[in-house]
Design an enzyme around this catalytic site. Structure first.
Site, PDB file in Angstrom:
ATOM      1  N   THR A  50     117.425 -27.058 -26.093  1.00 24.09           N
ATOM      2  CA  THR A  50     117.487 -28.092 -25.048  1.00 24.09           C
ATOM      3  C   THR A  50     116.092 -28.546 -24.630  1.00 24.09           C
ATOM      4  OG1 THR A  50     117.661 -26.423 -23.292  1.00 24.09           O
ATOM      5  CG2 THR A  50     119.724 -27.346 -24.106  1.00 24.09           C
ATOM      6  N   LYS A 106     124.239 -15.697 -24.262  1.00 26.46           N
ATOM      7  CA  LYS A 106     123.291 -14.824 -24.983  1.00 26.46           C
ATOM      8  C   LYS A 106     121.894 -14.863 -24.374  1.00 26.46           C
ATOM      9  CE  LYS A 106     123.290 -14.433 -29.503  1.00 26.46           C
ATOM     10  NZ  LYS A 106     123.244 -14.910 -30.905  1.00 26.46           N
ATOM     11  N   TYR A 160     127.569 -19.967 -17.691  1.00 30.81           N
ATOM     12  CA  TYR A 160     126.236 -20.066 -17.069  1.00 30.81           C
ATOM     13  C   TYR A 160     126.141 -19.148 -15.849  1.00 30.81           C
ATOM     14  CZ  TYR A 160     122.054 -22.351 -15.093  1.00 30.81           C
ATOM     15  OH  TYR A 160     120.805 -22.624 -14.590  1.00 30.81           O
TER      16      TYR A 160
END
Ligand code: UDP
Length: 330
Positions: A50, A106, A160
């Protein structure tokens, strides 16, 4: 990023060494700029899923910056001294973590473990970027650090929220078990240059829509609230937290701007600031979208003498100028 070492007379005798995971991201790259201004030597680790090298292109060839393209869930090998580990790596926009749920889990779990392992091996100070998302759809308002939150573990945002909640638990375990000097910042909504135009968050979405005179997509009835902090204020607060050494330094600390707005008010502010002809359209509210969010920043005020300095109108000016260069007009 080239990284040839050159000697510079103005460098301090002992130059601190910082590792910034996610250093090519929106927040990480702003932290790198601040650390360079403080004289640090910096290793950026980022897998660019990202983040973008565009955010650090201005540092190409800088003698104090080294870039390593690596997923921080893999073992981090770095020779030499490290004084500070700043763990910023993670997808952070709802659209990103919906697309990358496993990487998000992860990096919060395995990535935090590797970054903590590096800090422990180097006897470095460690900072985790946690999030206001750990409060979920909060039942307490404004959110203080001693509120435990209201999270749907199996909902779309759970990947998240739970990765960051796990990360906080892991950081405290390293603090208690291995006596690593740790810091946890809970970041509230932040905006500024280097946000991705299409990252789906409300600031780039509304600004790019307004600049193109396209309809502004307000989710739900638009009465849900957020509180937006300008990036320079946020990074200053995080820097102060890392450098602080009081007896509450290891406790989670909210950093954000308490100025709370509904999304309708925010859309109106963006239309005014861009002199846009856009109108508002309503789209369905995403599942588990928090109804209200505002940080209680008493702890940061007391321990770090920190309060946000940049007003929404000043922050939006810089942010809109940045997006103007990125958004094509129809
Ligand atoms: N939102 C919106 N229109 C958009 C994008 C977001 O109304 O095009 C709303 C979203 O539903 C949420 C708020 O803006 O209530 C902030 O969303 P964002 O994705 O920026 O981050 P969040 O605070 O939810 O993590």
């Amino acid at each position: 990023m080239a990284s040839k070492r050159v000697s510079t007379k103005s460098r301090p005798a002992h130059q601190p060494v910082s590792v910034v995971t996610g250093g090519a991201g929106f927040l990480g790259s702003h932290l790198v700029d601040l650390l360079l201004s403080k004289g640090h030597r910096i290793v950026i680790i980022d897998n660019l899923i990202t983040g973008s090298t565009d955010n650090i292109a201005h540092l190409a060839g800088h003698p104090d910056v080294r870039f390593i393209k690596q997923d921080v869930t893999e073992f981090i090998y770095l020779p030499g001294e490290v004084n500070y580990v700043w763990h910023f790596a993670s997808p952070a926009s709802p659209i990103d973590y919906l697309e990358l749920p496993i990487q998000t889990l992860k990096v919060g779990s395995l990535g935090t473990h590797k970054a903590l392992g590096l800090a422990k091996a180097k006897n470095a100070r460690f900072l985790l970027t946690s999030t206001s998302e750990i409060y979920g759809d909060p039942l307490v308002h404004p959110q203080r650090e001693d509120y435990w939150g209201n999270v749907n573990t199996i909902g779309p945002r759970g990947c998240y929220d739970e990765s960051k909640r796990f990360a906080e638990a892991l950081v405290m375990a390293y603090h208690r078990e291995h006596a690593v000097a740790t810091r946890i910042v809970r970041i509230f909504n932040t905006y500024g240059p280097r946000m991705r135009v299409n990252d789906g968050r409300v600031v780039p979405a509304f600004i790019s829509q307004a600049l193109a005179n396209r309809p502004i997509t307000v989710f739900g009835d638009g009465r849900q609230t957020r509180s937006f902090c300008y990036v320079s204020d946020l990074i200053e607060g995080i820097y102060r937290l890392m450098m602080s050494s009081g007896k509450e330094a290891h406790l989670p600390t909210n950093i954000g701007n308490p100025h709370e707005l509904t999304m309708l008010e925010f859309a109106t502010a963006i239309i005014a600031a861009t002199a846009s002809k856009s109108r508002l359209v309503h789209k369905p509210l995403p599942q588990d979208d928090p109804k209200q969010r505002r940080p209680d920043i008493s702890r940061a005020k007391k321990n770090l003498s920190w309060t946000p300095q940049v007003t929404l109108s000043d922050g939006l000016k810089d942010t809109i100028a940045y997006f103007r260069g990125k958004v094509a007009k129809p």
